[in-house]
Enzyme design. Structure first.
Site, PDB file in Angstrom:
ATOM      1  N   GLY A  66       0.795  -1.213   0.000  1.00  0.00           N
ATOM      2  CA  GLY A  66       0.000   0.000   0.000  1.00  0.00           C
ATOM      3  C   GLY A  66       0.838   1.278   0.000  1.00  0.00           C
ATOM      4  O   GLY A  66       1.967   1.304  -0.427  1.00  0.00           O
ATOM      5  N   ASP A 277       7.863  -9.944   1.809  1.00  0.00           N
ATOM      6  CA  ASP A 277       6.891  -9.009   1.245  1.00  0.00           C
ATOM      7  C   ASP A 277       6.106  -9.616   0.086  1.00  0.00           C
ATOM      8  O   ASP A 277       4.960  -9.255  -0.156  1.00  0.00           O
ATOM      9  CB  ASP A 277       7.635  -7.758   0.767  1.00  0.00           C
TER      10      ASP A 277
END
Length: 368
Positions: A66, A277
């Site tokens: 994000g 990630d």
């Protein structure tokens, strides 16, 4: 107790832009809860306290999304206060943040400078290329706002580098992009190959580079960089810097170029902790901050299985003269964690044609 790096998503998958190739938007779609909420100050304190207890030598906090700045400037001010509260003798604290630069102003820049934040600013190149994929949530162009942020950073003295996603279209225009960055005075660059959605074939994803296109891109960006190096103009390009580091020290800073996975300690908005990630998925959740220590996360069954799955070396790699440089790349570029890299033949072509110049470059850099 080792040095520790914690990658925090304080705004989870929330973003004020709508980049068509966003890998984390795709990751979020593959979880039960795509948006895990904004990270609370209570959980932030648990992260800082636990990380400092675990750390030795250094403790790095890296904020991504994000768009992490959606957590608000007050959140980051409080986070820095928590770092001071739990400061530990002999442990240096580092902060870094990756942003799309869409909605930052001078107040943000002043905060970054005052607290020594290293910023990664996402910019894909000139306006026509950047705006093709990177629009806001209304479908409007974002280039002018990002360039404005870059100008604010320069004016205020923010330490920042450029993160540029390389699509198939971008690879064809790499000279234009590289020269644009130089003209803007950007000399710290990270080119990130576009990723296909999870479970999708890269051959079917038109935004991603084909194997042949990737080989061509690697050669062309290296030649641009090498030409500048010979003129005494050093431009930092992360993947090239890592190859130089491997030649000079035997080590790569980028985990995706080290040949084996490591644990990144990725913390989502609800306090959930994951190993990487690229794999913030339900099946890889190692636990929750405050419920386990970072040592517990690192030694969890999920963490061990995740790392050990990357240990296998394909037979072809064992016979390849370029394996010490390539190391089979990131597992995200493999069909399975231990299978051959999707871009294997592209790396071979690059090293066959440019390994000599790469070694020459290593000696030039060492003597600079």
């Amino acid at each position: 107790m080792p040095a520790i790096s914690v990658l925090i998503k304080p705004a989870s998958s929330a973003c004020n832009m709508n980049c068509s190739y966003c890998f984390y938007k795709d990751v979020a779609k593959n979880r039960k809860n795509g948006f895990e909420g904004m990270l609370s100050i209570e959980n932030a304190e648990k992260i800082v306290k636990s990380a400092m207890e675990f750390a030795q030598g250094s403790c790095s906090f890296m904020f991504q999304g994000g768009e992490p700045t959606l957590a608000g400037l007050d959140f980051f001010k409080e986070f820095v206060n928590l770092e001071k509260k739990y400061a530990k003798k002999g442990v240096r604290v580092f902060n870094a943040l990756q942003t799309n630069g869409y909605a930052l102003d001078e107040e943000w820049a002043d905060f970054f400078v005052k607290n020594g934040f290293l910023i990664g600013l996402s910019l894909d190149g000139p306006a026509t290329l950047h705006d093709f994929y990177r629009t806001d949530n209304s479908g409007e162009e974002t280039f002018k706002r990002v360039i404005r942020t870059a100008e604010i950073f320069k004016k205020k003295g923010v330490e920042f580098n450029i993160l540029s996603v390389v699509t198939a279209q971008g690879a064809r225009s790499i000279e234009k992009t590289y020269n644009f960055f130089k003209k803007q005075g950007f000399k710290w660059l990270q080119f990130i190959p576009c990723l296909e959605p999870l479970g999708e074939s890269r051959d079917k994803e038109q935004q991603c580079m084909s194997v042949n296109a990737y080989a061509d891109y690697l050669i062309r960006i290296f030649d641009l960089w090498f030409d500048d190096l010979q003129k005494g103009n050093y431009v930092s390009i992360r993947h090239i810097d890592n190859w130089l580091s491997v030649l000079l020290t035997g080590r790569a800073e980028n985990c995706g170029m080290s040949g084996r996975c490591s644990i990144q300690f990725v913390v989502e908005g609800d306090g959930g902790v994951y190993p990487c990630d690229f794999y913030v998925l339900d099946e890889y959740r190692m636990g929750t901050v405050g419920e386990q220590s970072f040592a517990g996360f690192a030694n969890s069954t999920v963490a061990r299985r995740f790392v050990e799955a990357s240990f296998g070396v394909p037979e072809e790699c064992g016979k390849c003269e370029f394996y010490p440089l390539c190391r089979n790349g990131c597992r995200r570029d493999r069909e399975t964690p231990a299978s051959k890299n999707y871009y294997c033949s592209a790396y071979k072509e690059f090293f066959e044609k440019r390994a000599g110049r790469l070694r020459q470059a290593a000696w030039l850099v060492r003597s600079m």
